[in-house]
Enzyme design. Structure first.
Site, PDB file in Angstrom:
ATOM      1  N   GLY A   1      80.063  41.659  30.014  1.00  0.00           N
ATOM      2  CA  GLY A   1      79.694  40.198  30.322  1.00  0.00           C
ATOM      3  C   GLY A   1      80.016  39.686  31.661  1.00  0.00           C
ATOM      4  O   GLY A   1      79.989  40.119  32.347  1.00  0.00           O
TER       5      GLY A   1
ATOM      6  N   ARG B   1      74.742  52.185  25.041  1.00  0.00           N
ATOM      7  CA  ARG B   1      75.150  52.443  26.189  1.00  0.00           C
ATOM      8  C   ARG B   1      76.586  53.474  26.647  1.00  0.00           C
ATOM      9  O   ARG B   1      76.682  53.991  27.436  1.00  0.00           O
ATOM     10  CB  ARG B   1      75.518  51.087  26.987  1.00  0.00           C
ATOM     11  CG  ARG B   1      74.419  50.463  27.648  1.00  0.00           C
ATOM     12  CD  ARG B   1      74.654  49.181  28.312  1.00  0.00           C
ATOM     13  NE  ARG B   1      73.298  48.953  28.758  1.00  0.00           N
ATOM     14  CZ  ARG B   1      73.262  47.426  29.291  1.00  0.00           C
ATOM     15  NH1 ARG B   1      74.107  46.662  29.357  1.00  0.00           N
ATOM     16  NH2 ARG B   1      72.014  47.178  29.982  1.00  0.00           N
TER      17      ARG B   1
ATOM     18  N   TRP C   1      84.862  73.369  70.395  1.00  0.00           N
ATOM     19  CA  TRP C   1      86.362  73.733  70.545  1.00  0.00           C
ATOM     20  C   TRP C   1      87.073  72.833  71.484  1.00  0.00           C
ATOM     21  O   TRP C   1      88.224  73.241  71.741  1.00  0.00           O
ATOM     22  CB  TRP C   1      86.351  75.149  70.736  1.00  0.00           C
ATOM     23  CG  TRP C   1      85.735  76.044  69.455  1.00  0.00           C
ATOM     24  CD1 TRP C   1      85.272  75.385  68.405  1.00  0.00           C
ATOM     25  CD2 TRP C   1      86.065  77.570  69.656  1.00  0.00           C
ATOM     26  NE1 TRP C   1      84.899  76.559  67.696  1.00  0.00           N
ATOM     27  CE2 TRP C   1      85.252  77.630  68.077  1.00  0.00           C
ATOM     28  CE3 TRP C   1      86.438  78.553  70.315  1.00  0.00           C
ATOM     29  CZ2 TRP C   1      85.152  79.151  67.909  1.00  0.00           C
ATOM     30  CZ3 TRP C   1      86.060  79.798  69.598  1.00  0.00           C
ATOM     31  CH2 TRP C   1      85.605  80.208  68.676  1.00  0.00           C
TER      32      TRP C   1
ATOM     33  N   GLY D   1      67.330  44.406  32.939  1.00  0.00           N
ATOM     34  CA  GLY D   1      66.835  44.026  34.223  1.00  0.00           C
ATOM     35  C   GLY D   1      66.650  45.060  35.068  1.00  0.00           C
ATOM     36  O   GLY D   1      65.680  44.771  35.893  1.00  0.00           O
TER      37      GLY D   1
ATOM     38  N   GLY E   1      66.716  46.155  26.910  1.00  0.00           N
ATOM     39  CA  GLY E   1      66.918  44.945  26.497  1.00  0.00           C
ATOM     40  C   GLY E   1      66.526  44.798  25.244  1.00  0.00           C
ATOM     41  O   GLY E   1      66.804  46.059  24.226  1.00  0.00           O
TER      42      GLY E   1
ATOM     43  N   ARG F   1      72.350  44.999  40.795  1.00  0.00           N
ATOM     44  CA  ARG F   1      73.249  44.359  41.231  1.00  0.00           C
ATOM     45  C   ARG F   1      74.003  45.047  42.242  1.00  0.00           C
ATOM     46  O   ARG F   1      74.237  46.446  42.207  1.00  0.00           O
ATOM     47  CB  ARG F   1      74.468  44.032  40.139  1.00  0.00           C
ATOM     48  CG  ARG F   1      73.851  43.637  38.874  1.00  0.00           C
ATOM     49  CD  ARG F   1      73.590  42.277  38.932  1.00  0.00           C
ATOM     50  NE  ARG F   1      73.102  41.735  37.574  1.00  0.00           N
ATOM     51  CZ  ARG F   1      71.859  40.950  37.352  1.00  0.00           C
ATOM     52  NH1 ARG F   1      71.366  40.464  38.483  1.00  0.00           N
ATOM     53  NH2 ARG F   1      71.711  40.553  36.114  1.00  0.00           N
TER      54      ARG F   1
ATOM     55  N   HIS G   1      81.860  46.587  33.941  1.00  0.00           N
ATOM     56  CA  HIS G   1      81.938  45.418  33.623  1.00  0.00           C
ATOM     57  C   HIS G   1      81.858  45.098  32.084  1.00  0.00           C
ATOM     58  O   HIS G   1      81.103  46.009  31.579  1.00  0.00           O
ATOM     59  CB  HIS G   1      81.001  44.551  34.554  1.00  0.00           C
ATOM     60  CG  HIS G   1      79.607  44.361  34.245  1.00  0.00           C
ATOM     61  ND1 HIS G   1      78.691  45.736  34.511  1.00  0.00           N
ATOM     62  CD2 HIS G   1      78.864  43.570  33.557  1.00  0.00           C
ATOM     63  CE1 HIS G   1      77.614  45.371  33.933  1.00  0.00           C
ATOM     64  NE2 HIS G   1      77.692  44.180  33.206  1.00  0.00           N
TER      65      HIS G   1
ATOM     66  N   LYS H   1      59.001  35.370  28.177  1.00  0.00           N
ATOM     67  CA  LYS H   1      58.286  34.600  28.928  1.00  0.00           C
ATOM     68  C   LYS H   1      57.490  35.672  30.282  1.00  0.00           C
ATOM     69  O   LYS H   1      57.753  36.906  30.390  1.00  0.00           O
ATOM     70  CB  LYS H   1      59.716  34.332  30.118  1.00  0.00           C
ATOM     71  CG  LYS H   1      60.256  32.976  29.609  1.00  0.00           C
ATOM     72  CD  LYS H   1      61.337  32.623  30.399  1.00  0.00           C
ATOM     73  CE  LYS H   1      62.416  31.935  29.767  1.00  0.00           C
ATOM     74  NZ  LYS H   1      63.463  31.899  30.788  1.00  0.00           N
TER      75      LYS H   1
HETATM   76  N1  LIG Z   1      55.705  34.660  19.746  1.00  0.00           N
HETATM   77  C1  LIG Z   1      57.049  34.697  20.265  1.00  0.00           C
HETATM   78  N2  LIG Z   1      57.514  33.418  20.145  1.00  0.00           N
HETATM   79  C2  LIG Z   1      58.714  33.206  20.378  1.00  0.00           C
HETATM   80  N3  LIG Z   1      59.624  34.186  20.816  1.00  0.00           N
HETATM   81  C3  LIG Z   1      59.011  35.442  20.811  1.00  0.00           C
HETATM   82  C4  LIG Z   1      57.734  35.757  20.495  1.00  0.00           C
HETATM   83  N4  LIG Z   1      57.684  37.123  20.519  1.00  0.00           N
HETATM   84  C5  LIG Z   1      58.654  37.663  21.071  1.00  0.00           C
HETATM   85  N5  LIG Z   1      59.802  36.712  21.274  1.00  0.00           N
HETATM   86  C6  LIG Z   1      61.134  36.762  21.439  1.00  0.00           C
HETATM   87  O1  LIG Z   1      61.257  37.355  22.831  1.00  0.00           O
HETATM   88  C7  LIG Z   1      62.592  37.951  22.786  1.00  0.00           C
HETATM   89  C8  LIG Z   1      62.682  39.034  23.834  1.00  0.00           C
HETATM   90  O2  LIG Z   1      61.940  38.611  25.118  1.00  0.00           O
HETATM   91  P1  LIG Z   1      62.463  39.209  26.485  1.00  0.00           P
HETATM   92  O3  LIG Z   1      63.840  39.056  26.577  1.00  0.00           O
HETATM   93  O4  LIG Z   1      61.527  38.865  27.364  1.00  0.00           O
HETATM   94  O5  LIG Z   1      62.167  40.722  26.016  1.00  0.00           O
HETATM   95  P2  LIG Z   1      62.990  41.949  26.822  1.00  0.00           P
HETATM   96  O6  LIG Z   1      64.207  41.749  26.770  1.00  0.00           O
HETATM   97  O7  LIG Z   1      62.093  43.285  26.020  1.00  0.00           O
HETATM   98  O8  LIG Z   1      62.490  42.018  28.013  1.00  0.00           O
HETATM   99  C9  LIG Z   1      62.984  38.314  21.699  1.00  0.00           C
HETATM  100  O9  LIG Z   1      64.013  37.493  21.212  1.00  0.00           O
HETATM  101  C10 LIG Z   1      61.734  37.571  20.754  1.00  0.00           C
HETATM  102  O10 LIG Z   1      62.233  37.258  19.636  1.00  0.00           O
HETATM  103  O1  LIG Z   2      73.361  44.028  30.558  1.00  0.00           O
HETATM  104  C1  LIG Z   2      73.048  44.341  31.625  1.00  0.00           C
HETATM  105  O2  LIG Z   2      71.750  43.760  32.122  1.00  0.00           O
HETATM  106  P1  LIG Z   2      70.510  43.813  31.124  1.00  0.00           P
HETATM  107  O3  LIG Z   2      70.817  42.802  30.009  1.00  0.00           O
HETATM  108  O4  LIG Z   2      69.499  43.176  31.867  1.00  0.00           O
HETATM  109  O5  LIG Z   2      70.293  45.261  30.615  1.00  0.00           O
HETATM  110  C2  LIG Z   2      73.749  44.876  32.756  1.00  0.00           C
HETATM  111  O6  LIG Z   2      75.036  45.325  32.355  1.00  0.00           O
HETATM  112  C3  LIG Z   2      73.968  44.086  34.211  1.00  0.00           C
HETATM  113  O7  LIG Z   2      74.655  42.915  33.557  1.00  0.00           O
HETATM  114  P2  LIG Z   2      74.463  41.440  34.402  1.00  0.00           P
HETATM  115  O8  LIG Z   2      72.897  41.020  34.180  1.00  0.00           O
HETATM  116  O9  LIG Z   2      75.435  40.532  33.622  1.00  0.00           O
HETATM  117  O10 LIG Z   2      74.696  41.592  35.753  1.00  0.00           O
END
Ligand SMILES: Nc1ncnc2c1ncn2[C@@H]1O[C@H](COP(=O)(O)OP(=O)(O)O)[C@@H](O)[C@H]1O
Ligand SMILES: O=C(OP(=O)(O)O)[C@H](O)COP(=O)(O)O
Length: 655
Positions: free
Chosen positions: A61, A36, A411, A377, A354, A151, A59, A197
């Site tokens: 965390g 980032r 004017w 997000g 992510g 946000r 920001h 999820k």
């Molecule tokens: N079959 C699985 N069982 C448990 N956890 C899993 C499985 N497949 C993927 N994961 C976990 O899901 C997490 C990512 O999920 P998520 O946060 O929804 O993805 P993203 O951040 O890309 O949106 C990873 O930490 C990964 O280890």
């Molecule tokens: O890391 C962030 O979001 P992300 O983990 O969903 O990419 C952004 O910096 C927003 O942070 P926040 O989810 O604490 O508002």
């Protein structure tokens, strides 16, 4: 509409407050992923190179409004300095004398980072006082924090209420790619979803079901779908309360002709740990109790690869398995490689932020995709089709196809004929509209003819400040439309607040004048606006609604469509008190909605609505950048060189 970017504005010598997303993982004071920070470098460097002073906000965390050294941005300041090869001043405060001193000592081309914005309680509450304070430190806000765009916080959104806000390069690129994926993806369009999820991704699936050709599902979320289809998934992660949602999605997809592709085999283990016993089983054979699926199997990898092979657009969000552990990383790595492969053949590939971005980085493939989003997000919400507040708050470029943009100078009772001639002769040489907008000057009656003579060779038009509704006769001190037309005047200001309040003009009189002006073929600029007491009593909308409805009374749509409206809050006229861009935008939007009610949407869309009241070059960009503000009716600043600067600003921000 396109957003304004740093390329559209003059940065030289400007104080720029730039919101970036430096929310990076830090372990024992060391940054473990600097993606980032690197992603923000282009915008920072460009702004510095253009001679601006840069104040960075971010920001880190979630310190929940408390000062907490664990969340300090100091390590980021150090690393940023190395990456920029430039000194980065760091102030361990978020406001107050220390910050102000550092800002006042900044020179052109220098950069300052202030402490974590979330040390302020007001940041996540989008507190207007805090936003106003940060805005007061600078001339311009640059928003490059895509990761934070979902946000509505003070440092990214609130601040844009007080100063102009433009996009940085990262923000621009994120919007460009994600917009393409949501609005007009080239086909075949393949969406690959995984991760933990289903619940996180329901919105995305529902939105993309209307656009994608194929949706491939891996990760833990596949087991909720498989269980919904009656498969035995053992101890795999399942969201029991989402089984019906999964069924609905599968049915919906069928109805819409979207192919949902689920894995046919999976790699299972009894624990999520490196080095434990693992096996591959076919989904149709079921997963034994006590075992869970932690990756997609090799047959699924082949199946997914085949589905990916002819894609022209790919969105990937969420890993296929527990990729953090090498034993369960194969599916994610192979899918990532397959996406990289088709990208080489011209497919546009977009990786949601992510964990998928982390996976791409881990496999050394991050540079192989068209775009890796820096927002987890934020990119999800974008793909869900939601409006992101951190994008909406950025000023927009003006689109000429919608309506006319106008810069008009009133004017008032200023300038003798000699002064008028001298001034307007200069304007003619200096104002270049490039046919993007219209410029009108409204001198006193006595100077109209001379001004018209001088401007006739240019595209500056001439307007009168008032007119009477009778054609001729015993109306001492008044002027008729015929007198104006004979001079070559094209516009007439009506209902200016000074006429309403000093000369007691009523809504009824203004309505009569308006009808006369329209029937004579002149173009009226109808002023409306509330007084301070009315605003304070919350009557702004009532007053504006009454003034417009009474003025429009008895006019047909055809007649009314020539009217230009100018919203001029009386408390902002000649007082130096300018409405904030948001205050003005709010009323402009109200007026446009009202016009929709009176006539229709097309009429509302095509009507030019100007803002007036203490416009100056230093506040105009913020006002004009708002979507419903189509230019200015300028008083004091139309009497000086400022008028030329205002025209320059308009030229820059119209597409
Ligand atoms: N079959 C699985 N069982 C448990 N956890 C899993 C499985 N497949 C993927 N994961 C976990 O899901 C997490 C990512 O999920 P998520 O946060 O929804 O993805 P993203 O951040 O890309 O949106 C990873 O930490 C990964 O280890
Ligand atoms: O890391 C962030 O979001 P992300 O983990 O969903 O990419 C952004 O910096 C927003 O942070 P926040 O989810 O604490 O508002």
């Amino acid at each position: 509409m396109e957003k304004l970017t740093i390329k559209d504005v003059d940065l030289k010598g400007k104080k720029v407050i730039m919101r970036v997303d430096f929310n990076v993982p830090i372990k024992d004071g060391k940054i473990t992923d600097e993606t980032r920070i690197k992603a923000a470098l282009d915008t920072i460097q460009y702004t510095l190179d253009k001679g601006a002073k840069v104040i960075l906000l971010s920001h880190l965390g979630r310190p929940k409004g408390e000062k907490n050294p664990q969340f300090s941005l100091k390590p980021v300041a150090d690393r940023l300095g190395e990456l920029l090869n430039n000194k980065v001043d760091f102030v361990d405060e978020t406001r107050g004398p220390k910050v102000e001193k550092a800002v006042s000592e900044l020179k052109d081309g220098e950069v300052l980072l202030i402490e974590n914005t979330r040390f302020e309680k007001g940041e996540t509450k989008n507190d207007p006082e805090l936003a106003k304070y940060w805005a007061s430190l600078a001339d311009l806000h640059v928003n490059d924090a895509f990761g934070t765009a979902h946000r509505a916080h003070a440092s990214n959104v609130g601040i844009a209420n007080y100063i102009p806000s433009v996009a940085g390069f990262l923000m621009e690129k994120e919007i460009e790619f994600l917009q393409k994926a949501v609005e007009n993806p080239e086909k075949p369009y393949v969406v690959i979803l995984g991760g933990a999820k289903v619940s996180d991704k329901i919105g995305v699936i529902n939105n993309l079901l209307n656009k994608a050709d194929k949706i491939l599902i891996g990760g833990a979320m596949m087991f909720t779908f498989l269980k919904a289809l009656g498969k035995n998934v053992g101890s795999s992660l399942v969201e029991e309360d989402k089984l019906n949602v999964a069924k609905d999605i599968l049915e919906n997809a069928k109805a819409k002709g979207v192919e949902i592709v689920l894995p046919v085999d999976t790699v299972i283990a009894q624990k999520i740990e490196a080095g434990v016993e693992k096996k591959t089983v076919k989904i149709d054979d079921g997963i034994p109790e006590g075992w869970m699926g932690l990756d997609i199997g090799p047959e699924s990898v082949s199946l997914f690869k085949e589905k990916i092979s002819d894609a022209k657009t790919i969105v990937w969000n969420g890993p296929m398995g527990v990729f953090e552990i090498d034993d369960f990383a194969f599916g994610t790595e192979e899918v990532a490689k397959a996406i990289a492969e088709v990208t080489k053949k011209g497919c546009i590939s977009i990786i949601g932020g992510g964990d998928s971005a982390a996976a791409a980085e881990k496999f050394g493939l991050a540079d192989e995709f068209s775009h890796v989003s820096t927002g987890g997000g934020a990119s999800l919400e974008f793909l869900e089709g939601k409006e992101l507040p951190g994008i909406s708050s950025i000023n927009e470029k003006k689109n000429l196809n919608e309506r006319k943009f106008i810069l008009a100078g009133n004017w008032k009772m200023n300038k003798t004929n000699t002064e008028a001639v001298e001034f307007v002769s200069k304007l003619v040489g200096q104002i270049k509209t490039e046919d993007k907008f219209e410029v009108i000057v409204c001198p006193p009656f006595t100077a109209l003819e001379k001004v018209r003579d001088i401007t006739s060779s240019s595209n500056i038009k001439v307007g009168a400040q008032n007119v009477y509704y009778e054609d001729k006769g015993a109306y001492t001190g008044e002027i008729s439309v015929n007198i104006l037309k004979d001079i070559g005047v094209e516009y007439v200001i009506l209902g200016h607040s000074e006429r309403r309040h000093i000369f007691q003009e009523s809504d009824e009189l203004i309505n009569k004048k308006l009808k006369k002006v329209i029937s004579s073929g002149l173009t009226p600029i109808l002023c409306v606006g509330e007084q301070l007491e009315e605003r304070e009593k919350g009557l702004t909308f009532n007053v504006v609604e009454r003034q417009i409805k009474e003025a429009f009374y008895g006019l047909t749509e055809e007649e009314a469509k020539t009217i230009i409206i100018a919203y001029e809050p009386v408390w902002a006229i000649g007082t130096g008190k300018v409405a904030t861009p948001n205050q003005a935008q709010e009323v402009h939007k109200f007026i446009r909605d009202l016009l929709k009610d009176i006539f229709n949407e097309e009429f509302a869309k095509k009507t030019t609505i100007l803002y007036g009241g203490s416009i100056k070059p230093n506040n105009y960009l913020g006002l004009f950048g708002k979507p419903d503000i189509d230019g200015g009716l300028v008083g004091g600043a139309s009497l000086t060189e400022d008028f030329v600067e205002l025209a320059d600003i308009m030229k820059e921000i119209i597409e």
